[in-house]
Design a protein around this motif. Sequence first.
Motif, short mmCIF file in Angstrom:
data_model
loop_
_atom_site.label_atom_id
_atom_site.label_comp_id
_atom_site.label_asym_id
_atom_site.label_seq_id
_atom_site.Cartn_x
_atom_site.Cartn_y
_atom_site.Cartn_z
N GLU A 1 0.98 -1.37 -0.08
CA GLU A 1 0.14 -0.03 -0.11
C GLU A 1 0.70 1.41 0.05
O GLU A 1 0.52 2.27 -0.76
CB GLU A 1 -1.17 0.18 1.26
N ILE A 2 1.81 1.26 0.62
CA ILE A 2 3.16 2.28 0.80
C ILE A 2 3.52 2.47 -0.65
O ILE A 2 3.69 3.43 -1.01
CB ILE A 2 3.96 2.21 1.72
N ARG A 3 3.73 1.61 -1.21
CA ARG A 3 4.68 1.62 -2.57
C ARG A 3 3.34 2.19 -3.51
O ARG A 3 3.77 3.05 -4.33
CB ARG A 3 4.85 -0.03 -2.91
N ASP A 4 2.15 1.90 -3.57
CA ASP A 4 1.22 2.38 -4.24
C ASP A 4 1.06 3.94 -4.12
O ASP A 4 0.76 4.74 -5.06
CB ASP A 4 -0.09 1.42 -4.31
N LYS A 5 1.04 4.23 -2.98
CA LYS A 5 0.73 5.45 -2.48
C LYS A 5 1.82 6.44 -3.04
O LYS A 5 1.75 7.65 -3.68
CB LYS A 5 0.74 5.52 -0.95
N ILE B 1 1.38 6.84 -6.86
CA ILE B 1 0.51 7.76 -6.97
C ILE B 1 0.94 9.24 -6.94
O ILE B 1 0.33 10.09 -7.56
CB ILE B 1 -0.98 7.28 -6.41
N ALA B 2 1.96 9.75 -6.18
CA ALA B 2 2.23 10.78 -5.88
C ALA B 2 2.98 11.23 -6.99
O ALA B 2 3.00 12.65 -7.23
CB ALA B 2 3.53 10.82 -4.72
N HIS B 3 3.40 10.45 -7.98
CA HIS B 3 3.80 11.03 -9.42
C HIS B 3 2.73 11.10 -10.29
O HIS B 3 2.69 10.35 -11.20
CB HIS B 3 5.02 10.10 -9.77
N ARG B 4 1.95 12.08 -9.94
CA ARG B 4 0.63 12.29 -10.65
C ARG B 4 0.85 12.46 -12.23
O ARG B 4 -0.01 12.24 -12.80
CB ARG B 4 0.14 13.56 -10.15
#
Length: 290
Positions: free
Chosen positions: A231-235, A238-241
Amino acid sequence: MTDQLRLMAVHAHPDDESSKGAATMAKYVSEGVDVLVATCTGGERGSILNPKLQGDPYIEEHIHEVRAKEMDEAREILGVKQEWLGYVDSGLPEGDPLPPLPEGCFALQDVDEAAGTLVKLIREFKPHVITTYDENGGYPHPDHIMTHKISMVAFDAAGDPEKYPEAGEPWQPLKLYYNQGFNRPRTVALHEALLARGLESPYGEWLERWKEFERAERTLTTFVPCSDFFEIRDKALIAHRTQIDPDGGWFRVPMDIQKEVWPTEEYELAKSLVDTSLPEDDLFAGIRNN
């Protein structure tokens, strides 16, 4: 080994650190390992891949600053440190024949000179383990291939007092790995698990393309259990919008299936100056408590 363990992950662009080995880094951070991401370029020539942000004039005009801010957010999420090597993104040339690379870009730098920049960072941070890309770059982006080249030179040179004497006191890393998270066994396992549950798989086209490439299978030596950090990986990703569509294929596999079917991230041990036995489940195997 009595001092704190240190891991350096060398990547080509901002966002690569979140798509390759991010859960591994977050796991090691949680264990008290000091983790540093070395980002070779600013990602200035990366296409805006998120359809929701395409055509935004501010982003197009300030892409360097936007991607740096995204990197800051991802770094905070992962809990890692991060340094820029300061090179300019080469872009991904397309067409037949391929156009020449832009003047001054990372992929056109002298390999030994660019490796010196990384040697300086290695000698300052003193990593025990380095991760990078294989000779194909993971995929054949010129910046990924260049990242591989300078990582290999720097790994060997950092501990040699006769090489790059201006770059600080020598430090010899003990192990070097290639990121191999995008491997065929993982892709097949997730693809088949989705179909078996009556779900749509985003991997069918990938697997067809794999047949076309006719590339030899890589040797996966190291499987790091890190599903608690997916989940941290995915978050962080996603920060690299500008690069990642949160509704895209990256996130179509339900998390419970990912954790059940393939709970590890994979690496290929390329260089080791310590004894270890394969397969491993730890990048620091042979280093801890030695």
